[in-house]
Design a protein around this motif. Structure first.
Motif, PDB file in Angstrom:
ATOM      1  N   ILE A  54      42.976  31.826  43.972  1.00  0.00           N
ATOM      2  CA  ILE A  54      42.821  30.369  44.029  1.00  0.00           C
ATOM      3  C   ILE A  54      44.201  29.712  44.015  1.00  0.00           C
ATOM      4  CG2 ILE A  54      41.598  28.389  43.087  1.00  0.00           C
ATOM      5  CD1 ILE A  54      39.795  30.765  43.766  1.00  0.00           C
ATOM      6  N   ALA A  55      44.435  28.832  44.975  1.00  0.00           N
ATOM      7  CA  ALA A  55      45.759  28.226  45.166  1.00  0.00           C
ATOM      8  C   ALA A  55      45.968  27.064  44.198  1.00  0.00           C
ATOM      9  CB  ALA A  55      45.918  27.758  46.611  1.00  0.00           C
ATOM     10  N   HIS A  56      46.412  27.386  42.981  1.00  0.00           N
ATOM     11  CA  HIS A  56      46.732  26.376  41.972  1.00  0.00           C
ATOM     12  C   HIS A  56      48.254  26.248  41.861  1.00  0.00           C
ATOM     13  CE1 HIS A  56      42.624  25.892  40.713  1.00  0.00           C
ATOM     14  NE2 HIS A  56      42.506  27.123  40.265  1.00  0.00           N
ATOM     15  N   GLY A  57      48.904  25.727  42.872  1.00  0.00           N
ATOM     16  CA  GLY A  57      50.344  25.527  42.817  1.00  0.00           C
ATOM     17  C   GLY A  57      51.097  26.818  42.559  1.00  0.00           C
ATOM     18  N   ASP A  58      52.014  26.773  41.577  1.00  0.00           N
ATOM     19  CA  ASP A  58      52.831  27.946  41.264  1.00  0.00           C
ATOM     20  C   ASP A  58      52.101  28.968  40.397  1.00  0.00           C
ATOM     21  OD1 ASP A  58      54.978  27.021  42.693  1.00  0.00           O
ATOM     22  OD2 ASP A  58      55.981  26.124  40.962  1.00  0.00           O
ATOM     23  N   SER A  59      50.904  28.639  39.947  1.00  0.00           N
ATOM     24  CA  SER A  59      50.168  29.536  39.041  1.00  0.00           C
ATOM     25  C   SER A  59      48.786  29.822  39.594  1.00  0.00           C
ATOM     26  CB  SER A  59      50.072  28.910  37.638  1.00  0.00           C
ATOM     27  OG  SER A  59      51.354  28.682  37.100  1.00  0.00           O
ATOM     28  N   ALA A  60      48.724  30.676  40.601  1.00  0.00           N
ATOM     29  CA  ALA A  60      47.447  31.035  41.209  1.00  0.00           C
ATOM     30  C   ALA A  60      46.585  31.797  40.209  1.00  0.00           C
ATOM     31  CB  ALA A  60      47.679  31.873  42.461  1.00  0.00           C
ATOM     32  N   THR A  61      45.293  31.779  40.458  1.00  0.00           N
ATOM     33  CA  THR A  61      44.355  32.522  39.631  1.00  0.00           C
ATOM     34  C   THR A  61      43.490  33.405  40.533  1.00  0.00           C
ATOM     35  OG1 THR A  61      42.682  30.772  39.732  1.00  0.00           O
ATOM     36  CG2 THR A  61      44.239  30.702  37.884  1.00  0.00           C
ATOM     37  N   VAL A  62      42.806  34.345  39.911  1.00  0.00           N
ATOM     38  CA  VAL A  62      41.851  35.190  40.629  1.00  0.00           C
ATOM     39  C   VAL A  62      40.462  34.889  40.084  1.00  0.00           C
ATOM     40  CG1 VAL A  62      41.129  37.553  41.142  1.00  0.00           C
ATOM     41  CG2 VAL A  62      43.566  36.997  41.005  1.00  0.00           C
ATOM     42  N   LEU A  63      39.530  34.626  40.988  1.00  0.00           N
ATOM     43  CA  LEU A  63      38.168  34.308  40.593  1.00  0.00           C
ATOM     44  C   LEU A  63      37.357  35.598  40.446  1.00  0.00           C
ATOM     45  CD1 LEU A  63      35.986  31.442  41.919  1.00  0.00           C
ATOM     46  CD2 LEU A  63      35.053  33.759  41.895  1.00  0.00           C
ATOM     47  N   LEU A  64      36.677  35.714  39.321  1.00  0.00           N
ATOM     48  CA  LEU A  64      35.857  36.890  39.028  1.00  0.00           C
ATOM     49  C   LEU A  64      34.478  36.452  38.551  1.00  0.00           C
ATOM     50  CD1 LEU A  64      38.551  38.947  37.102  1.00  0.00           C
ATOM     51  CD2 LEU A  64      37.633  39.516  39.368  1.00  0.00           C
ATOM     52  N   THR A  65      33.528  37.366  38.615  1.00  0.00           N
ATOM     53  CA  THR A  65      32.179  37.078  38.137  1.00  0.00           C
ATOM     54  C   THR A  65      31.809  38.022  37.001  1.00  0.00           C
ATOM     55  OG1 THR A  65      30.982  38.628  39.583  1.00  0.00           O
ATOM     56  CG2 THR A  65      31.537  36.479  40.511  1.00  0.00           C
ATOM     57  N   GLN A  66      30.852  37.584  36.204  1.00  0.00           N
ATOM     58  CA  GLN A  66      30.245  38.436  35.182  1.00  0.00           C
ATOM     59  C   GLN A  66      28.818  38.695  35.639  1.00  0.00           C
ATOM     60  OE1 GLN A  66      31.949  38.709  31.803  1.00  0.00           O
ATOM     61  NE2 GLN A  66      30.646  40.484  31.475  1.00  0.00           N
ATOM     62  N   ARG A  67      28.500  39.958  35.890  1.00  0.00           N
ATOM     63  CA  ARG A  67      27.173  40.310  36.379  1.00  0.00           C
ATOM     64  C   ARG A  67      26.126  40.156  35.274  1.00  0.00           C
ATOM     65  NH1 ARG A  67      26.910  43.525  40.939  1.00  0.00           N
ATOM     66  NH2 ARG A  67      25.380  44.968  40.047  1.00  0.00           N
ATOM     67  N   THR A  68      24.914  39.880  35.669  1.00  0.00           N
ATOM     68  CA  THR A  68      23.845  39.734  34.686  1.00  0.00           C
ATOM     69  C   THR A  68      23.521  41.078  34.036  1.00  0.00           C
ATOM     70  OG1 THR A  68      22.172  40.014  36.415  1.00  0.00           O
ATOM     71  CG2 THR A  68      22.812  37.755  35.863  1.00  0.00           C
ATOM     72  N   ASP A  69      22.921  41.010  32.872  1.00  0.00           N
ATOM     73  CA  ASP A  69      22.670  42.216  32.085  1.00  0.00           C
ATOM     74  C   ASP A  69      21.514  43.071  32.602  1.00  0.00           C
ATOM     75  OD1 ASP A  69      24.748  41.751  30.305  1.00  0.00           O
ATOM     76  OD2 ASP A  69      23.503  40.549  28.970  1.00  0.00           O
ATOM     77  N   HIS A  70      20.682  42.524  33.485  1.00  0.00           N
ATOM     78  CA  HIS A  70      19.480  43.254  33.890  1.00  0.00           C
ATOM     79  C   HIS A  70      19.612  43.963  35.241  1.00  0.00           C
ATOM     80  CE1 HIS A  70      18.952  39.279  35.846  1.00  0.00           C
ATOM     81  NE2 HIS A  70      18.444  40.009  36.824  1.00  0.00           N
ATOM     82  N   LEU A  71      20.776  43.898  35.865  1.00  0.00           N
ATOM     83  CA  LEU A  71      20.942  44.534  37.168  1.00  0.00           C
ATOM     84  C   LEU A  71      20.851  46.052  37.034  1.00  0.00           C
ATOM     85  CD1 LEU A  71      23.813  42.345  38.653  1.00  0.00           C
ATOM     86  CD2 LEU A  71      21.422  42.380  39.359  1.00  0.00           C
ATOM     87  N   PRO A  72      20.376  46.741  38.076  1.00  0.00           N
ATOM     88  CA  PRO A  72      20.201  48.191  37.982  1.00  0.00           C
ATOM     89  C   PRO A  72      21.502  48.982  37.932  1.00  0.00           C
ATOM     90  CG  PRO A  72      19.657  47.403  40.184  1.00  0.00           C
ATOM     91  CD  PRO A  72      19.830  46.193  39.330  1.00  0.00           C
ATOM     92  N   SER A  73      22.587  48.403  38.421  1.00  0.00           N
ATOM     93  CA  SER A  73      23.880  49.102  38.363  1.00  0.00           C
ATOM     94  C   SER A  73      24.966  48.125  37.938  1.00  0.00           C
ATOM     95  CB  SER A  73      24.234  49.730  39.714  1.00  0.00           C
ATOM     96  OG  SER A  73      24.397  48.732  40.707  1.00  0.00           O
ATOM     97  N   HIS A  74      25.904  48.630  37.133  1.00  0.00           N
ATOM     98  CA  HIS A  74      27.053  47.842  36.663  1.00  0.00           C
ATOM     99  C   HIS A  74      26.617  46.543  35.973  1.00  0.00           C
ATOM    100  CE1 HIS A  74      29.489  50.683  38.877  1.00  0.00           C
ATOM    101  NE2 HIS A  74      28.844  50.397  39.995  1.00  0.00           N
ATOM    102  N   ALA A  75      25.518  46.613  35.267  1.00  0.00           N
ATOM    103  CA  ALA A  75      25.001  45.425  34.578  1.00  0.00           C
ATOM    104  C   ALA A  75      26.005  44.912  33.556  1.00  0.00           C
ATOM    105  CB  ALA A  75      23.684  45.760  33.896  1.00  0.00           C
ATOM    106  N   GLY A  76      26.188  43.598  33.535  1.00  0.00           N
ATOM    107  CA  GLY A  76      27.050  42.954  32.550  1.00  0.00           C
ATOM    108  C   GLY A  76      28.534  43.098  32.793  1.00  0.00           C
TER     109      GLY A  76
END
Length: 206
Positions: A54-76
């Motif tokens: 994410i283009a926040h001037g001189d301090s860019a960030t990386v957008l990440l997600t938190q998966r839900t707890d009930h998914l069949p793989s890689h939950a949470g």
């Protein structure tokens, strides 16, 4: 220009991509050499993830997600937006953009893709194409609550600092496996997501 601005990230990525063409040498097996033969011999499922800076001037960030707890793989787990490449997807980039829209409502008109890093081979059975991208601020998200519990941003400088890359181990199916972890506050970034972030660091910042 800050070394951790979106423009600097783009420049580093473009230089690396101009000099390299897709050697599939990244993955879980790098820290676990005994997995190499098994991972490469498997019929891996092609997948793609968006690495959204994410283009926040001189301090860019990386957008990440938190998966839900009930998914069949890689939950949470913490993850990039992404998933399997469908037959209708014309490319890994198209798949990553589609998944980002479907999972969190991040639409392509805010995204400028740069290119794709080496594929990341996962011991969980995926051949993952990390699609590097710059995201223009001003977007609004619509989260698919069936898949995503939360969306958050982490400073690029934190993720690209090797001091924040720790090696940890867990026992999996009777064998000790090593992986990267990058705890950030109450967020636990580890496994494939941390492995891909480490790949970004090694390709662009090392």
């Amino acid at each position: 220009m800050s070394d951790f601005s979106a423009d600097a990230f783009r420049s580093r990525a473009q230089r690396w991509l101009a000099a390299h063409r897709g050697d599939a040498d990244a993955g879980d097996h790098i820290l676990n050499p005994d997995l190499t033969s098994a991972v490469r011999a498997r019929a891996l499922i092609d997948a793609a993830v968006l690495v959204p800076v994410i283009a926040h001037g001189d301090s860019a960030t990386v957008l990440l997600t938190q998966r839900t707890d009930h998914l069949p793989s890689h939950a949470g787990q913490v993850a990039f937006p992404g998933g399997k490449i469908d037959p209708d997807d014309v490319s890994a980039e198209a798949a990553a953009l589609r998944e980002a829209d479907e999972e969190i409502g991040l639409t392509a008109d805010f995204i400028d893709t740069i290119g794709t890093l080496d594929t990341y081979l996962s011991n969980s059975g995926y051949r993952i194409s990390p699609v590097l991208a710059i995201v223009r601020p001003g977007f609004s998200l619509t989260v698919n609550e069936g898949e995503v519990a939360d969306v958050f941003e982490v400073p690029l400088h934190f993720l690209m600092s090797p001091d924040n890359h720790r090696r940890a181990t867990r026992f999996f199916k009777g064998s000790e496996r090593m992986f990267y972890e990058m705890p950030y506050g109450d967020r636990y970034i580890w496994g494939v997501t941390a492995g891909i972030l480490r790949q970004v660091y090694e390709r662009l910042y090392l």
